[in-house]
Design a protein around this motif. Structure first.
Motif, PDB file in Angstrom:
ATOM      1  N   VAL A  80      -6.621   0.834   8.252  1.00 61.65           N
ATOM      2  CA  VAL A  80      -5.682   0.396   8.284  1.00 61.65           C
ATOM      3  C   VAL A  80      -5.179   0.262   9.391  1.00 61.65           C
ATOM      4  O   VAL A  80      -6.298   0.509  10.959  1.00 61.65           O
ATOM      5  CB  VAL A  80      -4.728   2.191   8.175  1.00 61.65           C
ATOM      6  CG1 VAL A  80      -4.901   2.999   9.488  1.00 61.65           C
ATOM      7  CG2 VAL A  80      -3.319   2.152   8.252  1.00 61.65           C
ATOM      8  N   GLY A  99      -8.245  -0.324   0.063  1.00 64.39           N
ATOM      9  CA  GLY A  99      -9.813  -0.917   0.485  1.00 64.39           C
ATOM     10  C   GLY A  99     -10.075  -0.137   1.294  1.00 64.39           C
ATOM     11  O   GLY A  99     -11.602  -0.555   1.061  1.00 64.39           O
ATOM     12  N   TYR A 107      -9.248   6.041   5.735  1.00 64.51           N
ATOM     13  CA  TYR A 107      -8.361   5.454   6.243  1.00 64.51           C
ATOM     14  C   TYR A 107      -8.572   4.262   6.656  1.00 64.51           C
ATOM     15  O   TYR A 107      -8.835   4.023   7.591  1.00 64.51           O
ATOM     16  CB  TYR A 107      -6.622   6.178   6.182  1.00 64.51           C
ATOM     17  CG  TYR A 107      -6.084   5.287   6.366  1.00 64.51           C
ATOM     18  CD1 TYR A 107      -4.937   4.536   5.099  1.00 64.51           C
ATOM     19  CD2 TYR A 107      -4.464   5.285   6.391  1.00 64.51           C
ATOM     20  CE1 TYR A 107      -4.637   3.597   4.279  1.00 64.51           C
ATOM     21  CE2 TYR A 107      -3.321   5.269   5.717  1.00 64.51           C
ATOM     22  CZ  TYR A 107      -3.378   4.252   5.075  1.00 64.51           C
ATOM     23  OH  TYR A 107      -1.965   3.611   4.728  1.00 64.51           O
ATOM     24  N   GLY A 110       1.186  -1.043   0.098  1.00 68.73           N
ATOM     25  CA  GLY A 110      -0.150   0.129  -0.157  1.00 68.73           C
ATOM     26  C   GLY A 110       1.132   1.391  -0.170  1.00 68.73           C
ATOM     27  O   GLY A 110       2.181   1.435  -0.045  1.00 68.73           O
ATOM     28  N   VAL A 121       0.816   0.349   7.112  1.00 69.37           N
ATOM     29  CA  VAL A 121       1.364  -0.412   7.512  1.00 69.37           C
ATOM     30  C   VAL A 121       1.979  -1.954   7.031  1.00 69.37           C
ATOM     31  O   VAL A 121       2.661  -2.688   6.912  1.00 69.37           O
ATOM     32  CB  VAL A 121       0.170  -1.127   8.962  1.00 69.37           C
ATOM     33  CG1 VAL A 121       1.221  -2.645   9.641  1.00 69.37           C
ATOM     34  CG2 VAL A 121      -0.002  -0.134   9.533  1.00 69.37           C
TER      35      VAL A 121
HETATM   36  N1  GLU Z   1      -6.145  -0.884   4.366  1.00 65.03           N
HETATM   37  C1  GLU Z   1      -5.619  -0.029   3.077  1.00 65.03           C
HETATM   38  C2  GLU Z   1      -6.265  -0.356   1.360  1.00 65.03           C
HETATM   39  O1  GLU Z   1      -6.054  -1.448   1.771  1.00 65.03           O
HETATM   40  C3  GLU Z   1      -3.985  -0.205   2.966  1.00 65.03           C
HETATM   41  C4  GLU Z   1      -3.399   0.043   4.866  1.00 65.03           C
HETATM   42  C5  GLU Z   1      -2.430  -0.198   4.607  1.00 65.03           C
HETATM   43  O2  GLU Z   1      -0.971   0.062   3.397  1.00 65.03           O
HETATM   44  O3  GLU Z   1      -1.675  -0.326   6.332  1.00 65.03           O
HETATM   45  O4  GLU Z   1      -5.333   0.024   0.174  1.00 65.03           O
END
Ligand code: GLU
Length: 327
Positions: free
Chosen positions: A200, A154, A198, A37, A42
């Motif tokens: 995350v 996401g 976000y 990402g 993370v």
């Molecule tokens: N959950 C985010 C996504 O799916 C990314 C989160 C991250 O980079 O930690 O786009």
């Protein structure tokens, strides 16, 4: 005598050449890339942690793991399905949707080659807003300028799900942006948006950046009867909270209620069993070292890392799980 000498010389030359050949032509190295990402999320350090653990054994496996920063979950699923990336980190809800051919995969249909490996840290749906915006509850988003997440991320699915569940049309009832997570903090601090979503794990650099600037900001609880209904409807959503201890500069003083998904690790049925086996084995056999690489992994256990998987488990990963009695 001369003949013997010549023969000996020829043998020595052959030996040198054959050893030389062994040294200069090692077994072919397999390179694989993990889609992650934004660099301040993370997923990116998670890809790095997997690479660090697996690459220590590169001489044994002839395998080299590299990491790519991407637009997030939806991008990663599509890149893995297209064969552009070998592995991807994706939200559990996105894995479910891709496998079942819903939401972003409604037109493309079920992604039948998608394979699960394991899951990692929980990711909560975070809504951060400027204190000066008057956004104190989810319903206050009407009429505001909000980053709902870039296409390919996401979070865009989670923000639009939550807004729709609460009767807010993001196309009509507010001014929506599609910024990447990396850009959100700066935009919020510069006053160019009122709030951003976000999804995350915690702690992470983007939220730290968003909460540590001159503009005072806070987390908005993502709660209400409409959110309760949404969470009850889908198996991949669960109630959660944002641990405020990680963000001492936010104006909230207590943990903030919201809902969450999990980060999961996926690949394609086309990736050879031995490659997936090696990566799975190194993550699980070295889990205690792996967990030291990011505080978000604190809650991980070998058992809960097999939860939240919707696609079938890749046979290479399954071989390892059977070997150690996890399946
Ligand atoms: N959950 C985010 C996504 O799916 C990314 C989160 C991250 O980079 O930690 O786009």
């Amino acid at each position: 005598m001369k003949k013997v000498f010549l023969f000996g010389l020829a043998a020595a030359v052959i030996l040198v050449f054959s050893f030389g050949a062994v040294e200069t032509c090692p077994a072919k190295v397999t390179y694989v890339t993990i889609g992650t990402g934004g660099v301040t999320g993370v997923y990116y350090p998670t890809g790095g942690a997997i690479g660090k653990i697996v690459n220590k054994k590169r001489k044994i496996y002839n395998l080299r793991v590299t990491v790519e920063s991407t637009g997030g979950s939806v991008f990663n699923v599509n890149a893995v399905m297209a064969g552009d990336l070998e592995f991807g980190i994706v939200q559990s809800d996105r894995q479910y949707q891709a496998w079942n051919g819903t939401k972003d995969w409604k037109d493309k249909g079920p992604q039948k080659k998608l394979r699960a490996i394991c899951s990692f840290h929980p990711e909560s749906i975070v809504l951060v807003a400027g204190d000066d915006t008057g956004i104190n509850s989810f319903m206050d988003l009407r009429g505001k300028h909000v980053n709902i997440g870039n296409p390919g991320s996401g979070q865009r699915g989670n923000s639009t799900d939550a807004l729709a569940a609460c009767g807010i049309d993001w196309k009509k009832d507010m001014r929506a942006e599609g910024l990447k997570a990396d850009e959100s903090a700066k935009f919020l601090q510069d006053g160019r948006i009122d709030a951003f979503f976000y999804t995350v794990g915690h702690p992470n650099g983007s939220i730290k950046e968003a909460t540590s600037g001159r503009r005072k900001v806070h987390f908005v609880p993502v709660t209400g009867p409409c959110i309760d209904k949404l969470v009850a409807k889908w198996p991949y959503y669960a109630k959660a909270y944002i641990p405020i201890k990680f963000y001492p500069m936010a104006t909230n003083k207590e943990n903030v209620d919201t809902f969450a998904v999990k980060a999961t690790f996926v690949t394609s049925a086309d990736i050879p069993d031995d490659v997936v086996y090696a990566i799975t084995k190194e993550i699980f056999d070295n889990l205690e070292d792996f967990k030291k690489l990011h505080p978000a992994y604190g809650v991980l256990t070998k058992q809960n890392m097999l939860e939240a998987l919707s696609a079938p488990i890749h046979p290479g990963a399954m071989r390892y799980y059977k070997e150690v009695g996890l399946k």
